[in-house]
Write an enzyme that holds these catalytic residues in place. Structure first.
Site, PDB file in Angstrom:
ATOM      1  N   ASP A 282       0.810  -1.222   0.000  1.00  0.00           N
ATOM      2  CA  ASP A 282       0.000   0.000   0.000  1.00  0.00           C
ATOM      3  C   ASP A 282       0.842   1.271   0.000  1.00  0.00           C
ATOM      4  O   ASP A 282       0.460   2.295   0.570  1.00  0.00           O
ATOM      5  CB  ASP A 282      -0.969   0.010   1.207  1.00  0.00           C
ATOM      6  CG  ASP A 282      -1.848  -1.225   1.227  1.00  0.00           C
ATOM      7  OD1 ASP A 282      -2.242  -1.658   0.137  1.00  0.00           O
ATOM      8  OD2 ASP A 282      -2.136  -1.737   2.318  1.00  0.00           O
TER       9      ASP A 282
ATOM     10  N   LYS B 274       1.805   1.972  -5.189  1.00  0.00           N
ATOM     11  CA  LYS B 274       2.333   1.354  -6.416  1.00  0.00           C
ATOM     12  C   LYS B 274       1.415   1.624  -7.611  1.00  0.00           C
ATOM     13  O   LYS B 274       1.881   1.857  -8.719  1.00  0.00           O
ATOM     14  CB  LYS B 274       2.478  -0.168  -6.216  1.00  0.00           C
ATOM     15  CG  LYS B 274       3.477  -0.534  -5.125  1.00  0.00           C
ATOM     16  CD  LYS B 274       3.530  -2.035  -4.891  1.00  0.00           C
ATOM     17  CE  LYS B 274       2.273  -2.600  -4.260  1.00  0.00           C
ATOM     18  NZ  LYS B 274       2.031  -2.177  -2.876  1.00  0.00           N
TER      19      LYS B 274
ATOM     20  N   HIS C 230      -4.780  -1.781  -5.633  1.00  0.00           N
ATOM     21  CA  HIS C 230      -3.997  -0.653  -6.151  1.00  0.00           C
ATOM     22  C   HIS C 230      -4.956   0.455  -6.586  1.00  0.00           C
ATOM     23  O   HIS C 230      -5.808   0.236  -7.437  1.00  0.00           O
ATOM     24  CB  HIS C 230      -3.128  -1.098  -7.333  1.00  0.00           C
ATOM     25  CG  HIS C 230      -2.071  -2.097  -6.948  1.00  0.00           C
ATOM     26  ND1 HIS C 230      -1.177  -2.606  -7.838  1.00  0.00           N
ATOM     27  CD2 HIS C 230      -1.767  -2.650  -5.762  1.00  0.00           C
ATOM     28  CE1 HIS C 230      -0.365  -3.454  -7.211  1.00  0.00           C
ATOM     29  NE2 HIS C 230      -0.710  -3.501  -5.947  1.00  0.00           N
TER      30      HIS C 230
ATOM     31  N   GLN D  29       1.817  -6.206  -3.178  1.00  0.00           N
ATOM     32  CA  GLN D  29       2.327  -6.286  -1.800  1.00  0.00           C
ATOM     33  C   GLN D  29       3.627  -5.487  -1.635  1.00  0.00           C
ATOM     34  O   GLN D  29       3.766  -4.455  -2.252  1.00  0.00           O
ATOM     35  CB  GLN D  29       2.509  -7.752  -1.368  1.00  0.00           C
ATOM     36  CG  GLN D  29       1.207  -8.546  -1.272  1.00  0.00           C
ATOM     37  CD  GLN D  29       0.644  -8.958  -2.613  1.00  0.00           C
ATOM     38  OE1 GLN D  29       1.332  -9.563  -3.404  1.00  0.00           O
ATOM     39  NE2 GLN D  29      -0.596  -8.630  -2.875  1.00  0.00           N
TER      40      GLN D  29
END
Ligand code: GDP
Ligand code: IMO
Ligand code: MG
Length: 427
Positions: free
Chosen positions: A13, A16, A41, A223
């Site tokens: 988080d 990205k 995302h 991740q």
């Protein structure tokens, strides 16, 4: 600059999605190489907000081909609903390519993920419950079902039966649940096959050819580094390799083809789910970071745990990923603090260390050692260049850069595409 990796440098988080989307207009392919729909995302384009789980963020850039690589675990029902959701909003998804070697997440993986977590009780990982771990476990156990299996009904049934043989014993005898019917699973999976067929490709060949032709390929991690099954805070990790090496195994592109590895780094730290987190805050500052930063899970809606920036972790991310650059995100969230603590080392049972301890018990005992940097109160969301930032914000960025071991080449000052200060070009 044919191939670059963009990955999370902390516990996920970091932003990205925004970073990938920002580059999407200048790259030819965006590739997810691991994880599945555990990811969430967020991409903000103008007044439109998109939450992507399985699809690469490049799907929102018209010139870009989005690719789901062999290292991803694909829940076909999620894939189809994500595609139709985007189509309804006018996004063209026809260019998508999906590796025939990617493994599937089936309904029994999701069931097992949730029942295992319940069974673990206090020792649970806090997974997203999307079936990620059980699907990767089957892959490694060689009883996984791959995307290509959808197109051969008799093989599919044989494989599903083999996969369920043992699982049904566990479900019935250990978890007291009803056994799952292989025929029913196969029927459901076959229902997706026709819709997916047109997307399936030999993505390894496509990507290597593209790189040879000088096309630009961007690998988008899900991740983050500390959630990596090898390099993260095991067992409180996800079941794949978000770190840079995962981009190679998860796509079939060799390491010599990759030129740049960009770590996405939040100006503070967050984590979702269980596991150690040395700079975690349980006070008003933690609550303020959560509220101002909007730190609520995109996938599960859970509150994200929040804490100050941890330079030990950032340095570790530089090391295990061979980072060439950082993209520092959410600097704007720190506006308004008189001083901002930054963790520069850990105190572990009276001993100071500046490296991430490889021993898990040491990491669980790690107490953050803070340096206090002066804050700023000016609104920075309109800043376009580094010089536009207040002096103390500049100093915060420069100090983080020195501590983290790679240049900070971009700075996020808001969620929108244009709310970014580009210090060095990525391409
Ligand atoms: P990801 O999983 O790494 O893609 O990150 P998430 O989307 O789960 O969480 C990042 C959140 O921060 C999203 O809501 C983004 O829209 C938002 N975001 C990204 N960069 C910035 C930034 O520089 N400033 C602010 N205020 N928000 C940002
Ligand atoms: P993005 O890509 C933050 C966490 C879960 C749990 C652990 C294992 O949006 O950064 P899993 O379902 O993967 O088996 O759960 O990993 N986790 C994430 N945390 N961001 C993510 O993705 C995550 N994906 C998984 O909360 O602690
Ligand atoms: Mg996310």
């Amino acid at each position: 600059m044919p191939a670059l990796v963009l990955l999370g440098a902390q516990w996920g988080d970091e932003g990205k999605g925004k970073a990938t989307d920002l580059l999407g207009g200048s790259v030819d392919y965006v590739v997810r190489y691991q994880g599945g729909n555990n990811a969430g995302h967020t991409v903000v384009v103008g007044d439109q907000k998109y939450a992507l789980h399985l699809l690469p963020s490049g799907i929102l850039s018209p010139g870009c081909t989005p690719v789901i690589g062999n290292g991803v675990v694909v829940d076909p029902s999620v894939l189809l609903s994500e595609l139709s959701g985007l189509n309804e909003r006018g996004v063209d998804t026809s260019k998508l390519l999906v590796s025939g070697n990617a493994h599937l997440i089936t309904p029994y993986h999701e069931t097992l993920d949730k029942t295992t977590e319940r069974f673990l009780g206090k020792r649970r990982i806090g997974t997203t419950g999307r079936g990620i771990g059980p699907s990767y476990a089957d892959k490694i156990n060689r009883v996984g079902i791959r995307v290509q299996d959808l197109f051969d009904e008799s093989i599919l049934l044989q494989k599903v039966e083999a996969a369920l043989d043992f699982k049904n014993q566990v479900l019935a005898k250990l978890y007291n649940r009803r056994a799952i019917s292989a025929e029913q699973v196969v029927e459901e999976l076959l229902g997706y096959a026709e819709h997916l067929k047109g997307f399936v490709a030999d993505t390894t060949l496509v990507l290597n050819d593209a790189i040879d032709e000088g096309k630009v390929v961007l690998f988008e991690g899900g991740q983050g580094t500390l959630l990596d099954v090898d390099h993260g805070t095991y067992p409180f990790v996800t079941s794949s390799n978000p770190t840079a090496g995962g981009a190679c195994t998860g796509s079939g592109v060799g390491p010599t083809k990759i030129n740049r590895v960009i770590g996405i780094l939040k100006a503070y730290t967050t984590r979702v789910g269980a596991g150690p987190f040395p700079t975690e805050l349980f006070d008003d500052d933690g609550e303020a970071l959560r509220t101002i930063g909007g730190e609520f899970g995109v996938t599960t809606g859970r509150n994200r745990r929040c804490g100050w920036f941890d330079a030990v972790i950032a340095r570790y991310a530089t090391r295990v990923n061979g980072l060439t650059d950082f993209f520092l995100t959410k600097l704007d969230v720190l506006t308004g603090w008189e001083q901002i603590p930054v963790c520069v080392a850990y105190d572990i049972d009276g001993e100071r260390t500046t490296e991430l301890p490889y021993n898990q018990s040491d990491f669980h005992h790690a107490e953050p050692v803070y340096e206090y940097l002066p804050g700023w109160s000016e609104d920075i969301t309109k800043a376009k260049t580094f010089a536009d930032l207040p002096k103390n914000a500049q100093a915060y960025v420069k100090t983080l850069e020195e501590m983290s071991g790679a240049p900070i080449s971009a700075i996020g000052v808001g969620p929108g595409r244009d709310e970014t200060i580009q210090v060095n070009s990525f391409l």
